[in-house]
Motif scaffolding. Sequence first.
Motif, PDB file in Angstrom:
ATOM      1  N   ALA A  62       0.858  -1.190   0.000  1.00  0.00           N
ATOM      2  CA  ALA A  62       0.000   0.000   0.000  1.00  0.00           C
ATOM      3  C   ALA A  62       0.890   1.234   0.000  1.00  0.00           C
ATOM      4  O   ALA A  62       1.029   1.928   1.008  1.00  0.00           O
ATOM      5  N   ILE A  65       0.714   5.784   1.454  1.00  0.00           N
ATOM      6  CA  ILE A  65      -0.272   6.064   2.486  1.00  0.00           C
ATOM      7  C   ILE A  65       0.481   6.396   3.772  1.00  0.00           C
ATOM      8  O   ILE A  65       1.706   6.398   3.808  1.00  0.00           O
ATOM      9  N   THR A  67       1.221   6.120   8.115  1.00  0.00           N
ATOM     10  CA  THR A  67       1.840   5.111   8.968  1.00  0.00           C
ATOM     11  C   THR A  67       0.971   3.858   9.047  1.00  0.00           C
ATOM     12  O   THR A  67      -0.222   3.937   9.358  1.00  0.00           O
ATOM     13  N   ARG A  68       1.589   2.697   8.798  1.00  0.00           N
ATOM     14  CA  ARG A  68       0.849   1.430   8.848  1.00  0.00           C
ATOM     15  C   ARG A  68       1.164   0.651  10.120  1.00  0.00           C
ATOM     16  O   ARG A  68       0.361  -0.178  10.551  1.00  0.00           O
ATOM     17  N   ASN A 116       6.348   9.676   4.950  1.00  0.00           N
ATOM     18  CA  ASN A 116       5.494   8.496   5.101  1.00  0.00           C
ATOM     19  C   ASN A 116       6.251   7.181   5.272  1.00  0.00           C
ATOM     20  O   ASN A 116       6.012   6.219   4.541  1.00  0.00           O
ATOM     21  N   GLU A 118       6.570   3.611   6.654  1.00  0.00           N
ATOM     22  CA  GLU A 118       5.443   2.733   6.985  1.00  0.00           C
ATOM     23  C   GLU A 118       5.420   2.347   8.457  1.00  0.00           C
ATOM     24  O   GLU A 118       4.361   2.033   8.997  1.00  0.00           O
ATOM     25  N   ASP A 139      -4.843   7.229  10.636  1.00  0.00           N
ATOM     26  CA  ASP A 139      -6.023   6.781   9.897  1.00  0.00           C
ATOM     27  C   ASP A 139      -5.757   5.499   9.111  1.00  0.00           C
ATOM     28  O   ASP A 139      -6.696   4.744   8.823  1.00  0.00           O
ATOM     29  N   ASP A 140      -4.494   5.251   8.765  1.00  0.00           N
ATOM     30  CA  ASP A 140      -4.143   4.064   7.968  1.00  0.00           C
ATOM     31  C   ASP A 140      -3.464   2.985   8.795  1.00  0.00           C
ATOM     32  O   ASP A 140      -2.934   2.022   8.235  1.00  0.00           O
ATOM     33  N   GLU A 142      -2.415  -0.181  10.740  1.00  0.00           N
ATOM     34  CA  GLU A 142      -2.827  -1.581  10.690  1.00  0.00           C
ATOM     35  C   GLU A 142      -2.243  -2.409  11.834  1.00  0.00           C
ATOM     36  O   GLU A 142      -2.790  -3.452  12.179  1.00  0.00           O
ATOM     37  N   ARG A 169      -6.800   3.660  14.668  1.00  0.00           N
ATOM     38  CA  ARG A 169      -7.937   3.071  13.973  1.00  0.00           C
ATOM     39  C   ARG A 169      -8.357   1.763  14.647  1.00  0.00           C
ATOM     40  O   ARG A 169      -7.504   0.915  14.946  1.00  0.00           O
ATOM     41  N   ARG A 172      -7.440  -2.841  13.477  1.00  0.00           N
ATOM     42  CA  ARG A 172      -5.991  -3.039  13.488  1.00  0.00           C
ATOM     43  C   ARG A 172      -5.688  -4.330  14.228  1.00  0.00           C
ATOM     44  O   ARG A 172      -6.526  -4.883  14.934  1.00  0.00           O
TER      45      ARG A 172
END
Length: 448
Positions: A62, A65, A67-68, A116, A118, A139-140, A142, A169, A172
């Motif tokens: 992805a 986008i 921070t994951r 950005n 990850e 918001d992103d 995971e 979020r 997650r």
Amino acid sequence: MLHDRLLKAIDQLGFTQPTPVQQAALPPAMEGHDLMVGAETGSGKTLAFVVPMLQHFLDRPAPNIGTRGLILTPTRELAEQVCEAVKSMAAFTRIGCMTVCGGTGFKEQAAEIRRNPEILVATPGRLAEHLERRTLDFDDLEFLVLDEADRMLDMGFRDEVMAIVDICRPERQSMVFSATLTHPGVRALLPQVLNEPKELLLNTPQNAQERIRQQIILADDDKHKERLVEWLLAHEQYDKAIIFTNTRDKAQWLAKSLQRQNRRSGVLHGEMSQDERKHVMGLMRSGKINILVATDVAARGLDIDGLDLVINFDMARKGDEHLHRVGRTGRQEREGLAICLIAHNEWNLMASIERYLRLEFERRTLKGVEGSYKGPRKVKASGKAAGNKKRKPDTKGSKDTKGGKKGVRPAGKQRTTDRKQTGKRRGSDAASSSLGDGSMPMMKKKPR
């Protein structure tokens, strides 16, 4: 099956066998379960959460986008080591990682965050500051990991941690790793962080130090402790040593004393800048200094090859802090030695930590530097801890003595309220680990 790029990184690092905590945690983590894991410091638990995170990102690319993955740690030192572990495992990927900690310019950090990466590895205080200034969002997100959760709570970061969790979020995967899952604050935190988690308890505080011989030496005062430290550094066999104090001022005083003796020593405490701390740790890891005098800022997360002697100049204030101090040694299947210097006002604290760990520290005297303090007037004898081996007499003039006997009451008042010693240490079938946290890889090295 791990992604080929992760397998390539593992092969380059020269590791072949997962540690017990990784064997237990990796399968459910890879399946997407939330985890609560109790594992001792030095167990290799870092890659138990790093590998599933990287695998997920590789399976579901992805780009561009926010921070994951977010990993919260209590200290800057641990954050840096975790970040290095991520970078080592992600060496053949395009997954970026950065630390968000105090000691670095806020504007510079904000600029790097805008690129950005990850994965962020952060301390709660500085991350909360970025959230307040709206320089990042989740918001992103995971993956959320709380590493050394008990320590973060002990350091007073509960409000910051909960504020960060609340803004993450809900959809997650979350994992909480702690050396002491029995910590009441951690237990209270878990329902707010995890969703139907699997609980993995790889150790208890009482069986976490099986490779470490633990001793106490009685001392009259700080000046007497200084002489004891000089004797130990001159006569014990070690590659590197760390000496813990409870205050910054005492750490600086002791480090200067050792430097006057031409010992290769440095100091580490929480008031130092990030650059100063990095410099000292670089000197220690490279072998330019081999003795580190530190406050508890160094008790968590520091992984130093060849560290086989820990001296507690001041007794830790509670059992969990003691565990993490002595856990700096006895790593990678090596034996370690931890020695506590006990003044009259520390006896009761020492005895309470013995009860907490369900073991009895070896009592030891050093011939030629004995003091007048011999312990409380009345002490009930207890059995020898099963996990502590009997120490052979020192070949250079020291003499070991067994604890639990009546001592001679020295001049002056002493506290004698603590009259109970603990019984034998409980046996353990918990798996002991061979790897450290932070930057330590996930597999055992191939034999050369």
